[in-house]
Design a protein around this motif. Structure first.
Motif, mmCIF file in Angstrom:
data_model
loop_
_atom_site.group_PDB
_atom_site.id
_atom_site.type_symbol
_atom_site.label_atom_id
_atom_site.label_comp_id
_atom_site.label_asym_id
_atom_site.label_seq_id
_atom_site.Cartn_x
_atom_site.Cartn_y
_atom_site.Cartn_z
ATOM 1 N N TYR A 9 65.794 103.784 -26.921
ATOM 2 C CA TYR A 9 65.804 104.758 -26.016
ATOM 3 C C TYR A 9 66.020 104.052 -24.563
ATOM 4 O O TYR A 9 66.548 104.734 -23.543
ATOM 5 C CB TYR A 9 64.487 105.556 -25.867
ATOM 6 C CG TYR A 9 64.387 106.724 -26.952
ATOM 7 C CD1 TYR A 9 65.328 107.895 -26.695
ATOM 8 C CD2 TYR A 9 63.880 106.469 -28.177
ATOM 9 C CE1 TYR A 9 65.255 108.931 -27.546
ATOM 10 C CE2 TYR A 9 63.648 107.532 -29.170
ATOM 11 C CZ TYR A 9 64.592 108.653 -28.851
ATOM 12 O OH TYR A 9 64.113 109.428 -29.778
ATOM 13 N N SER B 255 62.559 118.158 -35.294
ATOM 14 C CA SER B 255 61.786 117.375 -34.212
ATOM 15 C C SER B 255 62.480 117.178 -32.909
ATOM 16 O O SER B 255 61.866 117.235 -31.800
ATOM 17 C CB SER B 255 61.050 116.094 -34.801
ATOM 18 O OG SER B 255 61.945 115.106 -35.451
ATOM 19 N N TYR B 256 63.711 116.632 -33.333
ATOM 20 C CA TYR B 256 64.496 116.385 -31.957
ATOM 21 C C TYR B 256 64.845 117.616 -31.042
ATOM 22 O O TYR B 256 65.085 117.536 -29.940
ATOM 23 C CB TYR B 256 65.757 115.708 -32.207
ATOM 24 C CG TYR B 256 66.852 116.666 -32.823
ATOM 25 C CD1 TYR B 256 67.838 117.060 -31.960
ATOM 26 C CD2 TYR B 256 67.251 116.994 -34.102
ATOM 27 C CE1 TYR B 256 68.918 117.871 -32.373
ATOM 28 C CE2 TYR B 256 68.179 117.489 -34.463
ATOM 29 C CZ TYR B 256 69.196 118.210 -33.549
ATOM 30 O OH TYR B 256 70.294 119.109 -34.107
ATOM 31 N N LYS C 195 62.308 114.779 -25.280
ATOM 32 C CA LYS C 195 62.903 113.517 -25.349
ATOM 33 C C LYS C 195 62.106 112.362 -24.476
ATOM 34 O O LYS C 195 61.909 111.291 -25.078
ATOM 35 C CB LYS C 195 64.405 113.375 -24.977
ATOM 36 C CG LYS C 195 64.872 111.984 -25.021
ATOM 37 C CD LYS C 195 66.393 111.970 -24.650
ATOM 38 C CE LYS C 195 67.085 110.668 -24.740
ATOM 39 N NZ LYS C 195 68.497 110.532 -24.399
ATOM 40 N N ARG D 245 59.316 110.877 -26.488
ATOM 41 C CA ARG D 245 59.527 109.683 -27.245
ATOM 42 C C ARG D 245 59.951 108.332 -26.530
ATOM 43 O O ARG D 245 59.802 107.219 -26.955
ATOM 44 C CB ARG D 245 61.071 110.131 -28.163
ATOM 45 C CG ARG D 245 60.560 111.124 -29.328
ATOM 46 C CD ARG D 245 61.625 111.646 -30.083
ATOM 47 N NE ARG D 245 62.357 110.386 -30.878
ATOM 48 C CZ ARG D 245 61.892 110.011 -32.022
ATOM 49 N NH1 ARG D 245 60.673 110.365 -32.493
ATOM 50 N NH2 ARG D 245 62.420 109.025 -32.538
ATOM 51 N N VAL E 20 56.957 106.885 -25.867
ATOM 52 C CA VAL E 20 56.361 105.954 -27.009
ATOM 53 C C VAL E 20 56.810 104.714 -27.132
ATOM 54 O O VAL E 20 56.029 103.532 -26.947
ATOM 55 C CB VAL E 20 56.624 106.707 -28.402
ATOM 56 C CG1 VAL E 20 56.507 105.958 -29.589
ATOM 57 C CG2 VAL E 20 55.969 108.125 -28.399
ATOM 58 N N GLU E 21 58.176 104.561 -26.850
ATOM 59 C CA GLU E 21 58.794 103.159 -26.818
ATOM 60 C C GLU E 21 58.404 102.412 -25.728
ATOM 61 O O GLU E 21 58.145 101.178 -25.772
ATOM 62 C CB GLU E 21 60.327 103.238 -26.887
ATOM 63 C CG GLU E 21 61.019 101.894 -26.875
ATOM 64 C CD GLU E 21 62.629 102.226 -27.167
ATOM 65 O OE1 GLU E 21 62.969 101.307 -27.950
ATOM 66 O OE2 GLU E 21 63.322 103.211 -26.731
ATOM 67 N N THR F 151 54.777 112.888 -32.073
ATOM 68 C CA THR F 151 56.017 112.390 -32.445
ATOM 69 C C THR F 151 55.920 110.929 -32.742
ATOM 70 O O THR F 151 54.953 110.315 -32.439
ATOM 71 C CB THR F 151 57.194 112.874 -31.316
ATOM 72 O OG1 THR F 151 58.443 112.636 -31.709
ATOM 73 C CG2 THR F 151 57.048 111.972 -30.124
ATOM 74 N N GLY F 152 57.214 110.494 -32.951
ATOM 75 C CA GLY F 152 57.348 108.737 -32.678
ATOM 76 C C GLY F 152 56.936 107.851 -33.846
ATOM 77 O O GLY F 152 56.749 106.821 -33.765
ATOM 78 N N THR G 156 60.747 118.732 -29.902
ATOM 79 C CA THR G 156 59.936 117.564 -29.152
ATOM 80 C C THR G 156 60.722 117.171 -27.948
ATOM 81 O O THR G 156 61.834 116.845 -28.121
ATOM 82 C CB THR G 156 59.743 116.319 -30.088
ATOM 83 O OG1 THR G 156 58.995 116.669 -31.412
ATOM 84 C CG2 THR G 156 58.919 115.278 -29.302
#
Length: 242
Positions: free
Chosen positions: A117, A210-211, A216, A219, A222-223, A166-167, A214
């Motif tokens: 991402y 989920s996209y 963006k 996510r 998370v990264e 998520t993730g 949730t």
């Protein structure tokens, strides 16, 4: 043929496609040693299916969201785990092919591949019937269907998730990469019999996806959590050094 013991985990939440999934698993050329239906909460009554199909029902009144189904694999004496999202409808060689490729590559293989991402926008490649994927392709993380060695779950749960909302796809792949040097791959699909989702992604685009539900940005965070706290290097950042 794959000699290792295999567990398949199907996910049950709000979608009502479990019967079709069970029918397709029953037709697989390689049968799992354990078939689990992991159910979060009480949105769909699957009790009637127990009379028609042979599976182990693990039900949680508490919503474990995306991570509980992975943790369930710990308690079974298996070598390979395959976790299916509830939008995946496999063809008859899916279990055989994915488990074989997981062992051959010594890596996590998945139904679609995604890239970081960070460093530009996310790129996703979904499988299409008309465009067969002839070769495996390394990715930052994979999704919708994950096939991996059970031992790698210890890497996954050695790092506390940034969020449980998520993730799980990133968390599995990034934890395994950081802790064990395990790579993730988009699994090849050299024939229609190997295709992991014979709906061509149509179920994955519904209101439960989920996209859609949730943010963006969550996510992305998370990264960023893996990059900033554990030194994760994405494929793009690695290639930039070469």
């Amino acid at each position: 043929m794959v000699d290792e013991k295999i567990i398949v985990v199907l996910t049950q939440y709000k979608r009502n496609h479990l019967k079709k999934q069970l029918e397709l698993i029953k037709k697989q050329s390689v049968q799992p040693d354990y078939l689990i239906v992991f159910q979060n909460e009480n949105h769909v009554d699957i009790e009637p299916l127990k009379k028609e199909f042979d599976f182990i029902h693990i039900k949680s009144d508490y919503n474990t969201k995306f991570f509980g189904r992975f943790a369930a694999c710990f308690t079974f004496p298996v070598d390979i785990c395959m976790v299916f999202d509830d939008d995946i409808m496999p063809n008859h060689d899916t279990i055989k092919h994915y488990s074989s490729e997981c062992l051959r590559l010594n890596g996590i293989v998945g139904h679609n591949c995604r890239y970081s991402y960070l460093n530009n926008s996310i790129s996703e490649r979904k499988r299409r019937h008309s465009l067969m994927v002839r070769r495996n392709q390394e990715a930052d993380f994979v999704g919708h269907l994950w096939c991996f060695k059970k031992d790698w779950l210890y890497y996954m749960f050695s790092i506390k998730p940034f969020t449980y909302d998520t993730g799980e796809d990133m968390h599995l792949c990034y934890s395994c990469k950081i802790r064990g040097g395990i790579k993730s791959y988009l699994c090849s699909q050299p024939s229609k019999s190997c295709i992991a989702d014979n709906t061509d992604g149509t179920i994955a685009a519904d209101k439960f996806s989920s996209y859609i539900t949730t943010p963006k940005e969550l996510r992305v965070n998370v990264e960023r959590y893996f990059v900033e706290n554990f030194g994760l290097e994405t494929l793009k950042s690695i290639n930039r050094k070469v």
